[in-house]
Structures are given as C-alpha cells and as structure tokens.
Write a protein that holds these residues in place. Sequence first.
Motif, PDB file in Angstrom:
ATOM      1  N   CYS A  67      37.892  42.454  36.942  1.00 55.06           N
ATOM      2  CA  CYS A  67      39.181  42.381  37.433  1.00 55.06           C
ATOM      3  C   CYS A  67      39.697  42.476  38.543  1.00 55.06           C
ATOM      4  O   CYS A  67      39.883  43.345  38.930  1.00 55.06           O
ATOM      5  CB  CYS A  67      40.181  43.176  36.392  1.00 55.06           C
ATOM      6  N   GLU A  68      40.144  41.230  39.654  1.00 51.98           N
ATOM      7  CA  GLU A  68      41.056  41.110  40.842  1.00 51.98           C
ATOM      8  C   GLU A  68      41.734  40.143  41.273  1.00 51.98           C
ATOM      9  O   GLU A  68      41.447  39.121  40.780  1.00 51.98           O
ATOM     10  CB  GLU A  68      39.378  41.830  42.147  1.00 51.98           C
ATOM     11  N   GLY A  91      38.457  48.378  39.626  1.00 54.26           N
ATOM     12  CA  GLY A  91      37.787  48.618  40.915  1.00 54.26           C
ATOM     13  C   GLY A  91      38.489  50.099  41.557  1.00 54.26           C
ATOM     14  O   GLY A  91      39.552  50.215  40.670  1.00 54.26           O
ATOM     15  N   LEU A  94      41.917  52.101  46.113  1.00 48.74           N
ATOM     16  CA  LEU A  94      42.115  51.152  47.775  1.00 48.74           C
ATOM     17  C   LEU A  94      41.444  50.050  48.158  1.00 48.74           C
ATOM     18  O   LEU A  94      42.020  49.243  48.461  1.00 48.74           O
ATOM     19  CB  LEU A  94      42.115  52.365  48.889  1.00 48.74           C
ATOM     20  N   ILE A 111      45.316  39.672  36.250  1.00 45.69           N
ATOM     21  CA  ILE A 111      46.695  39.831  35.182  1.00 45.69           C
ATOM     22  C   ILE A 111      47.910  38.399  36.736  1.00 45.69           C
ATOM     23  O   ILE A 111      47.844  39.592  37.665  1.00 45.69           O
ATOM     24  CB  ILE A 111      47.213  40.843  35.218  1.00 45.69           C
ATOM     25  N   MET A 113      50.408  37.794  38.947  1.00 45.69           N
ATOM     26  CA  MET A 113      51.725  38.618  40.032  1.00 45.69           C
ATOM     27  C   MET A 113      52.594  37.881  40.392  1.00 45.69           C
ATOM     28  O   MET A 113      52.237  36.874  41.120  1.00 45.69           O
ATOM     29  CB  MET A 113      51.047  40.037  40.926  1.00 45.69           C
ATOM     30  N   VAL A 121      48.516  46.386  40.333  1.00 47.12           N
ATOM     31  CA  VAL A 121      48.719  47.392  40.036  1.00 47.12           C
ATOM     32  C   VAL A 121      47.933  48.239  39.499  1.00 47.12           C
ATOM     33  O   VAL A 121      47.227  48.644  39.858  1.00 47.12           O
ATOM     34  CB  VAL A 121      49.312  46.787  37.938  1.00 47.12           C
TER      35      VAL A 121
HETATM   36  C1  LIG Z   1      44.554  49.342  42.495  1.00 37.54           C
HETATM   37  S1  LIG Z   1      44.339  47.925  42.811  1.00 37.54           S
HETATM   38  C2  LIG Z   1      43.030  48.025  44.545  1.00 37.54           C
HETATM   39  C3  LIG Z   1      43.516  46.349  44.665  1.00 37.54           C
HETATM   40  C4  LIG Z   1      42.472  46.451  46.632  1.00 37.54           C
HETATM   41  N1  LIG Z   1      43.774  47.786  47.031  1.00 37.54           N
HETATM   42  C5  LIG Z   1      43.253  45.801  47.136  1.00 37.54           C
HETATM   43  O1  LIG Z   1      44.844  44.793  47.052  1.00 37.54           O
HETATM   44  O2  LIG Z   1      42.802  44.529  47.023  1.00 37.54           O
HETATM   45  C6  LIG Z   1      42.475  48.782  41.847  1.00 37.54           C
HETATM   46  C7  LIG Z   1      41.709  47.891  40.533  1.00 37.54           C
HETATM   47  O3  LIG Z   1      42.553  47.740  39.275  1.00 37.54           O
HETATM   48  C8  LIG Z   1      42.450  46.359  39.480  1.00 37.54           C
HETATM   49  N2  LIG Z   1      43.347  45.525  39.776  1.00 37.54           N
HETATM   50  C9  LIG Z   1      45.368  45.750  39.960  1.00 37.54           C
HETATM   51  N3  LIG Z   1      46.137  44.853  40.191  1.00 37.54           N
HETATM   52  C10 LIG Z   1      45.148  43.223  39.440  1.00 37.54           C
HETATM   53  C11 LIG Z   1      45.677  42.217  38.383  1.00 37.54           C
HETATM   54  N4  LIG Z   1      46.556  42.201  39.343  1.00 37.54           N
HETATM   55  N5  LIG Z   1      45.066  41.669  38.843  1.00 37.54           N
HETATM   56  C12 LIG Z   1      43.812  41.582  37.949  1.00 37.54           C
HETATM   57  N6  LIG Z   1      42.840  42.957  38.734  1.00 37.54           N
HETATM   58  C13 LIG Z   1      44.066  44.230  38.651  1.00 37.54           C
HETATM   59  C14 LIG Z   1      41.123  45.756  40.247  1.00 37.54           C
HETATM   60  O4  LIG Z   1      40.370  46.053  39.699  1.00 37.54           O
HETATM   61  C15 LIG Z   1      41.414  46.710  41.167  1.00 37.54           C
HETATM   62  O5  LIG Z   1      39.913  46.635  42.019  1.00 37.54           O
END
Ligand SMILES: C[S@@+](CC[C@H](N)C(=O)[O-])C[C@H]1O[C@@H](n2cnc3c(N)ncnc32)[C@H](O)[C@@H]1O
Length: 305
Positions: A67-68, A91, A94, A111, A113, A121
């Motif tokens: 998920c990213e 993940g 940060l 997801i 955005m 998120v």
């Molecule tokens: C707070 S996020 C870190 C993201 C990182 N700072 C970046 O901007 O690349 C932590 C984790 O939440 C998941 N995540 C947060 N928002 C997501 C999204 N819109 N779609 C999929 N995964 C998400 C991912 O697995 C991510 O690694």
Amino acid sequence: MTTELTLIGYGIEGAWNVPLLRDAAEMSGASLLFAQGEPPSGGTAEADGSSPQIDELWGRFDRVVACEAIPASRSVYEYPAPRGQLGVIVGNELAGIPRQMLKKADQVVSIPMFGKGMSSVNVAVAAAIVLYALQRDLGRKRLRTSALTHRDVDVLVLSPPDPNELGSLFRSAWAFGWQRVFLADPQGTWFSRDRSTVLAGRAAARREVNPLVIAPHDQLDLREYARIVLCDGRRQGTPVSRFSLPGRDKTLLVYGDGAWPCSVSAPVEQVFVDHAAAEVPACFRHAGSILLSVISQLLRRGRHG
Ligand SMILES: C[S@@+](CC[C@H](N)C(=O)[O-])C[C@H]1O[C@@H](n2cnc3c(N)ncnc32)[C@H](O)[C@@H]1O
C-alpha cells in the motif's frame, strides 16, 4: 476460494500505531504481523519473537500487495481482490515502504487522495481502508458514481471522543477531497483551551499541510439539505459498500455517535460501515475514514475546485 488477509506492518516505529493497526486488521478479520526490525512495543512479531525479513515473508503468501500512494499505484477501488493468502504491507510513518519492496510486490495499491499538499493518511487508517476494500472486494463490485460533487456533500462530525482520533479523521477529510467540515464538539475535543488537547489534535490532523476549515456546527443551516445521511456506529440501514447517492439533492453526511446539536426536518437515512467482523468495534478514525474514502469515490470529479 476466499481471500485470507494478513496485514504486515513493515518498519513501523510508533507504539501508538500498534492498537490502531490491530483494530484495522481485526475489523476485517485479517491476521497481523510486524516485519523488519523490532516490532514496536505492544506489537507481536512471531511466536519465537523474531521478525520475518523480506524473502521469508514473500514465501508465505500467494500474493503480496503493497500500500503506497505513488504514481504507479492502482486504486484499491479498481483492484479485484486476489483469492488465496494475501499479504498486505503498510510502511513506516516517515519513510513509507522501501522501493525494492514496492518493486517486488505483485501490486502496489493506493487509496485515492485529492487534497493538495497531503501525501498520505495515517498508516493504520490506510490499513483499515485497504483491508475493508479488499475484504468487501469493492474492486470487483465497483461503486456507483453519483452526479454530486464534494461541494454538494457537507460533513458534520458529532461528539468526537479524543483529539488524536478527530485529528486523524480531519487529515483523511482533507486527503479525500473535502475543504470544510462542520463540528459539534460538546466535550471540547478540538475547540479547547487545554494546550495538550489542542496540540494532539493539530498534530494528528497534520495541520501544517492541512488547511481544512473546521466550522462550528452553529454555522450550519440545516434547511439547505434535502437529504441527511447518518453514520453513528449502529449497524443499521445501508452498508457503506452498497451505498449510492442518486439524484442531485444537497446532502449532509453526519458522522459520530452523539446528540444532534439542532433539530432536523429532512428525512434521515442511516448507513453503517460494514466491516466483516461485526463484533469488533472500529476506531473512530477508521470507520470515519472508510466512510469518507468510499463516499469520495462515489462523487463526480472528486477533486478540489
Ligand atoms: C504516513 S504514510 C508514509 C508515507 C511517506 N511519508 C511518503 O509520503 O511517501 C505510512 C504508510 O501508510 C500507508 N499509506 C498512507 N496513505 C496511503 C494511501 N493514500 N494509499 C496507500 N497507502 C497509504 C503506506 O503504507 C505508507 O507507507
């Protein structure tokens, strides 16, 4: 053949995320494990206390989904859930998921955005939404698109329980395309003079990159709305996975379990977040973020402006 879900927290550091990730997994009947390094305190790795490394991890699943939110991701709402044992990785708060793992994954899902300046998120919120969408197989069923836009659907949050939960929901609200949310806050969870309450809520909302307008509920004119949709935690009414917004009625979406701040004349339609494990209460941020994410998918041009 069904889909057996396992949530994998990779490189998770914050201990506060452990109960949230546990709730995200349990809601959808998924197992939970932590991989790489020490699991945060309160988290369990394996029975022998070790934490599986990447290659070992891959061998356990038929498919692995990461998920990213990256340009190559596929929307989780357009991704039919594969059958069999499915590992779902989220993940670090940060750093996210390392690039080599994203490459190795069978699919990277995101997801969608829509909020400018917000790249993610909360990790547990992301897990709750992705597991819900996969468990309900929304990618195969497809949601029904409405003629309405974000401007036609206002959000009222009722009686939030805790500033961290509320702030995280506000982070999701901006991320999923709302510019303004109304708030009835009888316990002073957001509109507070207590410094630690204010700081906790603003930090969880990522206020430095989140210009969401939080309007007190008395600025709401209920006569504007032809339809009121209530999601208050009771499992009654229409499941969110089957919800649609037909017509063009200006709509108020009310989320939270509290007294209404004013009387309403429009009919109230009840919806509920139909996560698989009905006996598991969903965190305030999880159910609210699932609701907003799914509704944002129904709306036309789910973008600001
Ligand atoms: C707070 S996020 C870190 C993201 C990182 N700072 C970046 O901007 O690349 C932590 C984790 O939440 C998941 N995540 C947060 N928002 C997501 C999204 N819109 N779609 C999929 N995964 C998400 C991912 O697995 C991510 O690694």
